[in-house]
Design a protein around this motif. Structure first.
Motif, PDB file in Angstrom:
ATOM      1  N   CYS A   1     -68.696 -18.770  -8.974  1.00 40.08           N
ATOM      2  CA  CYS A   1     -68.824 -17.328  -8.754  1.00 40.08           C
ATOM      3  C   CYS A   1     -67.499 -16.619  -9.027  1.00 40.08           C
ATOM      4  CB  CYS A   1     -69.264 -17.042  -7.316  1.00 40.08           C
ATOM      5  SG  CYS A   1     -70.982 -17.456  -6.979  1.00 40.08           S
ATOM      6  N   LYS A   2     -66.421 -17.194  -8.539  1.00 36.77           N
ATOM      7  CA  LYS A   2     -65.112 -16.575  -8.731  1.00 36.77           C
ATOM      8  C   LYS A   2     -64.738 -16.529 -10.204  1.00 36.77           C
ATOM      9  CE  LYS A   2     -63.022 -17.720  -4.252  1.00 36.77           C
ATOM     10  NZ  LYS A   2     -61.969 -18.523  -3.562  1.00 36.77           N
ATOM     11  N   SER A   3     -64.962 -17.640 -10.914  1.00 35.30           N
ATOM     12  CA  SER A   3     -64.558 -17.702 -12.319  1.00 35.30           C
ATOM     13  C   SER A   3     -65.386 -16.775 -13.193  1.00 35.30           C
ATOM     14  CB  SER A   3     -64.647 -19.141 -12.840  1.00 35.30           C
ATOM     15  OG  SER A   3     -65.992 -19.584 -12.867  1.00 35.30           O
ATOM     16  N   ASN A   4     -66.591 -16.416 -12.716  1.00 34.59           N
ATOM     17  CA  ASN A   4     -67.456 -15.519 -13.486  1.00 34.59           C
ATOM     18  C   ASN A   4     -67.543 -14.115 -12.881  1.00 34.59           C
ATOM     19  OD1 ASN A   4     -68.935 -17.100 -15.766  1.00 34.59           O
ATOM     20  ND2 ASN A   4     -68.912 -18.495 -14.018  1.00 34.59           N
ATOM     21  N   SER A   5     -66.678 -13.855 -11.876  1.00 37.19           N
ATOM     22  CA  SER A   5     -66.632 -12.526 -11.234  1.00 37.19           C
ATOM     23  C   SER A   5     -67.973 -12.126 -10.623  1.00 37.19           C
ATOM     24  CB  SER A   5     -66.173 -11.456 -12.237  1.00 37.19           C
ATOM     25  OG  SER A   5     -64.914 -11.766 -12.756  1.00 37.19           O
ATOM     26  N   PHE A   6     -68.709 -13.107 -10.061  1.00 35.27           N
ATOM     27  CA  PHE A   6     -69.955 -12.813  -9.351  1.00 35.27           C
ATOM     28  C   PHE A   6     -69.603 -12.516  -7.887  1.00 35.27           C
ATOM     29  CE2 PHE A   6     -72.246 -16.040 -12.330  1.00 35.27           C
ATOM     30  CZ  PHE A   6     -72.173 -15.134 -13.378  1.00 35.27           C
ATOM     31  N   THR A   7     -69.080 -11.328  -7.628  1.00 33.33           N
ATOM     32  CA  THR A   7     -68.535 -11.003  -6.307  1.00 33.33           C
ATOM     33  C   THR A   7     -69.591 -11.029  -5.213  1.00 33.33           C
ATOM     34  OG1 THR A   7     -66.907  -9.604  -7.414  1.00 33.33           O
ATOM     35  CG2 THR A   7     -67.138  -9.339  -5.037  1.00 33.33           C
ATOM     36  N   ASP A   8     -70.737 -10.408  -5.454  1.00 31.23           N
ATOM     37  CA  ASP A   8     -71.788 -10.357  -4.424  1.00 31.23           C
ATOM     38  C   ASP A   8     -72.257 -11.747  -4.044  1.00 31.23           C
ATOM     39  OD1 ASP A   8     -71.476  -7.699  -4.841  1.00 31.23           O
ATOM     40  OD2 ASP A   8     -73.519  -7.295  -5.505  1.00 31.23           O
ATOM     41  N   GLU A   9     -72.448 -12.597  -5.069  1.00 29.82           N
ATOM     42  CA  GLU A   9     -72.914 -13.964  -4.827  1.00 29.82           C
ATOM     43  C   GLU A   9     -71.855 -14.765  -4.063  1.00 29.82           C
ATOM     44  OE1 GLU A   9     -73.075 -12.356  -7.655  1.00 29.82           O
ATOM     45  OE2 GLU A   9     -75.215 -12.249  -8.143  1.00 29.82           O
ATOM     46  N   ALA A  10     -70.586 -14.533  -4.392  1.00 31.64           N
ATOM     47  CA  ALA A  10     -69.502 -15.247  -3.705  1.00 31.64           C
ATOM     48  C   ALA A  10     -69.478 -14.900  -2.221  1.00 31.64           C
ATOM     49  CB  ALA A  10     -68.160 -14.905  -4.353  1.00 31.64           C
ATOM     50  N   ALA A  11     -69.718 -13.628  -1.886  1.00 36.22           N
ATOM     51  CA  ALA A  11     -69.723 -13.203  -0.483  1.00 36.22           C
ATOM     52  C   ALA A  11     -70.807 -13.946   0.308  1.00 36.22           C
ATOM     53  CB  ALA A  11     -69.941 -11.694  -0.399  1.00 36.22           C
ATOM     54  N   VAL A  12     -71.980 -14.102  -0.303  1.00 39.45           N
ATOM     55  CA  VAL A  12     -73.083 -14.808   0.353  1.00 39.45           C
ATOM     56  C   VAL A  12     -72.712 -16.269   0.597  1.00 39.45           C
ATOM     57  CG1 VAL A  12     -75.460 -15.625   0.067  1.00 39.45           C
ATOM     58  CG2 VAL A  12     -74.871 -13.281  -0.559  1.00 39.45           C
ATOM     59  N   ILE A  13     -72.070 -16.887  -0.385  1.00 38.57           N
ATOM     60  CA  ILE A  13     -71.714 -18.302  -0.262  1.00 38.57           C
ATOM     61  C   ILE A  13     -70.620 -18.497   0.785  1.00 38.57           C
ATOM     62  CG2 ILE A  13     -70.727 -20.281  -1.493  1.00 38.57           C
ATOM     63  CD1 ILE A  13     -72.222 -19.210  -3.995  1.00 38.57           C
ATOM     64  N   TYR A  14     -69.699 -17.544   0.903  1.00 38.09           N
ATOM     65  CA  TYR A  14     -68.713 -17.620   1.983  1.00 38.09           C
ATOM     66  C   TYR A  14     -69.427 -17.672   3.338  1.00 38.09           C
ATOM     67  CZ  TYR A  14     -64.185 -16.949  -0.364  1.00 38.09           C
ATOM     68  OH  TYR A  14     -63.037 -17.117  -1.094  1.00 38.09           O
ATOM     69  N   GLY A  15     -70.517 -16.920   3.469  1.00 39.75           N
ATOM     70  CA  GLY A  15     -71.290 -16.947   4.708  1.00 39.75           C
ATOM     71  C   GLY A  15     -71.900 -18.318   4.960  1.00 39.75           C
ATOM     72  N   ASP A  16     -72.416 -18.951   3.887  1.00 43.35           N
ATOM     73  CA  ASP A  16     -72.984 -20.302   4.020  1.00 43.35           C
ATOM     74  C   ASP A  16     -71.913 -21.303   4.467  1.00 43.35           C
ATOM     75  OD1 ASP A  16     -75.453 -19.392   3.125  1.00 43.35           O
ATOM     76  OD2 ASP A  16     -75.030 -19.866   1.035  1.00 43.35           O
ATOM     77  N   ILE A  17     -70.737 -21.196   3.858  1.00 48.94           N
ATOM     78  CA  ILE A  17     -69.633 -22.110   4.197  1.00 48.94           C
ATOM     79  C   ILE A  17     -69.187 -21.889   5.641  1.00 48.94           C
ATOM     80  CG2 ILE A  17     -67.205 -22.628   3.706  1.00 48.94           C
ATOM     81  CD1 ILE A  17     -67.845 -22.084   0.723  1.00 48.94           C
ATOM     82  N   ALA A  18     -69.076 -20.613   6.033  1.00 49.20           N
ATOM     83  CA  ALA A  18     -68.666 -20.303   7.404  1.00 49.20           C
ATOM     84  C   ALA A  18     -69.651 -20.883   8.416  1.00 49.20           C
ATOM     85  CB  ALA A  18     -68.545 -18.787   7.579  1.00 49.20           C
ATOM     86  N   LEU A  19     -70.956 -20.782   8.120  1.00 49.03           N
ATOM     87  CA  LEU A  19     -71.975 -21.316   9.021  1.00 49.03           C
ATOM     88  C   LEU A  19     -71.901 -22.842   9.072  1.00 49.03           C
ATOM     89  CD1 LEU A  19     -74.296 -20.667  10.893  1.00 49.03           C
ATOM     90  CD2 LEU A  19     -75.840 -20.732   8.923  1.00 49.03           C
ATOM     91  N   LEU A  20     -71.611 -23.464   7.946  1.00 46.99           N
ATOM     92  CA  LEU A  20     -71.472 -24.914   7.894  1.00 46.99           C
ATOM     93  C   LEU A  20     -70.330 -25.374   8.800  1.00 46.99           C
ATOM     94  CD1 LEU A  20     -73.310 -26.688   6.147  1.00 46.99           C
ATOM     95  CD2 LEU A  20     -71.424 -26.958   4.540  1.00 46.99           C
TER      96      LEU A  20
END
Length: 430
Positions: free
Chosen positions: A299-318
């Protein structure tokens, strides 16, 4: 006078109760915490409070900034930028710039201020601030930041139809390439593509080709398909102007395929993410975390900002499930820094942040995070998530010994669940 004292004094003058002031925004207990300076309101809540107290928002901004850590104030401004509220972001960024703090890089703040001024078409002010950013970054040997500011300055001058000034700034950035201690392929590739495009516009095809070819070489080993696609498109246009039609058509077809693959990449990331999160049972594995981190890097390398924010949430929950609240807090904060303001993704990140803060016995901050999450979930009418937040909020209050407020939260949770069931056709009788 502190922010809380100002709010309390104005509320009393208006003859409002804490319930009146917080109605539809936050709970009376949250207003109480804000007035006693035990909690800071979100920007949206402060804006609503200002309106109800019939005072301009600016009356409170300086107080908000003085009570927030500077980096938090900067994050609020970035969230406002994401939502397109550039005028409000300017107010906050200006306060931060005028009161510099050692815990924040002022170059980053000035660059963001320049971006906002540019979006507001205050071009001369934007140019001044960005030029200051370049000088300061070079003085501090922060060449990556100088390059970023020069890239924006070039875009500003191109927008003003001052093409040769745009070339000047982008060339100045190009000259900084050897000073970078670590290559910045995305930033450098963007600047090279900008130089190539403007030379094409000026009819200087040979120079354009040189820059596009350098961008192609620089980006060859990256996953930034969108930037590579722009490079191939630029090559195609340059070669067409030189009447090399076959090679131009070949690069054009590559560009089309890459732009299509960007869409497919988003789908691939989403599938992989869902497979990881849906496949969890029992204790989360290191493999699952690694998979999510791989998705995040894509996501970061392709500038998918919205998608990256969602994945940060998944990682935080993990990390919460692994009983690592500090790491969860860090991941949620990184996600909130890029999540679109007011989005459901931001609400989820706030909910996980509340869980992490609750695990660390930071009860007041946890309450604030959950209440902000509820506010956002309400704006999206996500009743199941609202109910879950009220349940979590009740646990925090109970843990802090506030049984009455915990009961109130459970009552609100029940009401939300009943509303949800009514929406689905279930009818309740006494």
């Amino acid at each position: 006078m502190s922010l809380g004292s100002k709010i309390r004094e104005l509320r009393v003058k208006k003859g409002l109760t804490q319930s009146d002031l917080g109605s539809g925004l936050v709970t009376p207990s949250m207003i109480s915490q804000i007035e006693s300076d035990k909690a800071n309101p979100s920007y949206k809540v402060l804006e609503a409070i200002a309106a109800r107290l019939e005072e301009p928002l600016e009356y409170f901004l300086a107080d908000l900034e003085s009570q927030l850590e500077h980096h938090t104030a900067h994050k609020v401004a970035k969230a406002l930028m994401s939502s397109g509220s550039f005028d409000r972001a300017v107010d906050l960024l200006t306060v931060v710039v005028q009161n510099p703090s050692s815990n924040l890089n002022v170059v980053d703040v000035k660059i963001d201020l320049g971006k906002c001024l540019m979006e507001l078409h205050r071009s001369d002010e934007a140019s001044d601030v960005l030029n200051e950013s370049v000088e300061l970054a070079v003085d501090k040997l922060q060449f990556q930041r100088a390059l970023s500011a020069l890239n924006i300055l070039g875009a500003l001058e191109q927008r003003r139809k001052k093409h040769h000034r745009a070339v000047y700034y982008w060339r100045k950035g190009y000259d900084l390439f050897p000073q970078l201690t670590v290559p910045e392929p995305f930033l450098q590739g963007e600047l090279l593509n900008n130089l190539g495009s403007i030379h094409n516009d000026l009819g200087e095809t040979h120079d354009a080709l040189t820059y596009f070819q350098e961008a192609k070489k620089l980006l060859a080993d990256t996953d930034n398909f969108e930037q590579i696609g722009k490079t191939y498109l630029g090559l195609a246009l340059s070669l067409r102007q030189q009447r090399e039609f076959d090679l131009a058509a070949e690069y054009a077809s590559y560009a089309v395929a890459l732009f299509e693959s960007v869409k497919n990449m988003k789908l691939a990331i989403e599938v992989k993410r869902n497979f990881v999160t849906a496949g969890q049972s029992g204790k989360p594995t290191a493999k699952a975390l690694n998979s999510l981190e791989e998705c995040l890097e894509l996501c970061k390398s392709n500038s998918f900002t919205d998608e990256a924010a969602v994945i940060y949430g998944d990682i935080a929950l993990l990390y919460i499930q692994q009983k690592k609240p500090q790491l969860s807090l860090k991941a949620s904060e990184e996600g909130l820094a890029i999540a679109p303001a007011g989005s459901a993704a931001a609400a989820t990140l706030l909910r996980v942040r509340g869980l992490a803060l609750g695990s660390l016995d930071k009860h007041i901050e946890a309450v604030q995070a959950f209440e902000q999450a509820i506010e956002l979930y309400q704006s999206h009418d996500l009743k199941a998530d609202i109910a879950d937040c009220y349940s979590l909020l009740a646990e925090v209050h109970q843990k802090a010994g506030d049984v009455k407020t915990a009961y109130d939260c459970l009552r609100l949770m029940r009401e939300v669940i009943q509303d949800s069931l009514k929406d689905r056709g279930f009818v309740f009788t006494a």
